[in-house]
Design an enzyme around this catalytic site. Structure first.
Site, short mmCIF file in Angstrom:
data_model
loop_
_atom_site.label_atom_id
_atom_site.label_comp_id
_atom_site.label_asym_id
_atom_site.label_seq_id
_atom_site.Cartn_x
_atom_site.Cartn_y
_atom_site.Cartn_z
N MET A 92 10.78 -6.33 -1.17
CA MET A 92 10.59 -7.17 0.03
C MET A 92 11.88 -7.33 0.82
O MET A 92 12.35 -8.43 1.06
CB MET A 92 10.04 -8.54 -0.40
N HIS A 111 1.48 0.44 -0.05
CA HIS A 111 1.00 -0.73 0.70
C HIS A 111 -0.49 -0.90 0.40
O HIS A 111 -1.24 0.08 0.42
CB HIS A 111 1.25 -0.55 2.20
N ASP A 147 5.71 -0.38 6.83
CA ASP A 147 4.36 0.01 6.40
C ASP A 147 3.78 1.11 7.30
O ASP A 147 2.61 1.06 7.73
CB ASP A 147 3.42 -1.21 6.36
#
Ligand code: GAR
Length: 217
Positions: A92, A111, A147
């Site tokens: 993260m 993802h 992503d």
């Protein structure tokens, strides 16, 4: 020679564990050489240690907004471990474009949605609010945009009317644990090729693998 892989985590590390398990197979073309966490308390660190994998903590918090300084420290750890491929597993922390470019075609991310749908936070909530009937997970090469990037492999699950973000996440996670090792196997064995923004693979789709949701009869 097996390709040397670093798995980068921030939390639970269940995808990391799936990669470690898969890499135990003699014919697997990659080995998990080190697990790096940017959080000292990440649950996955203990899991990696229990599996006999070297771990490292490089606390990103102490670098504040200085992402380049964090990445310099990370890069030197990757160099020390002669890392050839990076797998992000719930990592993260955003990277600078420079770091991403340096690892272009050699850094993978997973993802929990069928990209390009539902990037970012709460992908399962996004899927349920959109009312889609199929969701899933995607492994892709990392590009500077979050992503996004050439898609290596995807896996799908049917969404049920009574799904919550939690029940959907649990089913998608099972798919994640199947497709991430497959993606790493493909990349590490040279079974992927970039054609512009598209990733072509040496693997074939199985023609009978269709998923219709809901199933009406
Ligand atoms: C996984 O579901 C992964 O797909 C997601 O974080 C979770 C980490 O779980 N990643 C993202 O949302 C990236 N945008 P894990 O630590 O148990 O592997």
């Amino acid at each position: 020679m097996k390709r040397r892989v670093a798995v980068l985590i921030s939390g639970r590390g269940s995808n990391m564990t799936a990669l470690i398990e898969a890499a135990k197979a003699e014919d697997f073309p990659a080995e998990i050489a080190v697990v790096v966490s940017n959080k000292a308390g990440a649950e996955g660190l203990a899991r990696a240690q229990a599996a006999g994998i070297d771990t490292l903590v490089i606390e990103s918090k102490s670098f504040g907004k200085d992402r380049a300084a964090f990445e310099a420290k990370l890069q030197s750890a990757l160099d020390d471990n002669r890392i050839e491929l990076i797998c992000l597993g719930g990592f993260m922390r955003l990277f600078t474009a420079e770091f991403v470019q340096r690892w272009q075609g050699r850094m993978l991310n997973i993802h929990p949605s069928l990209l390009p749908s539902f990037r970012g936070l709460d992908p399962h909530g996004q899927a349920l609010r959109a009312g889609v009937k199929i969701s899933g997970a995607t492994v892709h090469f990392v590009i500077p945009e979050t992503d996004a990037g050439p898609i290596i492999i995807q896996g799908a699950v049917a969404i049920r009317d009574d799904d919550t973000a939690e029940t959907l996440a649990a089913r998608v996670l099972e798919i994640e644990h199947r497709i991430y090792p497959d993606a790493l196997r493909l990349v590490a064995s040279g079974g992927t090729r970039l054609d512009g923004d598209i990733c072509k693979t040496s693997a074939n789709a199985s023609l009978d693998d269709s998923l219709i949701s809901p199933s009406v009869i």
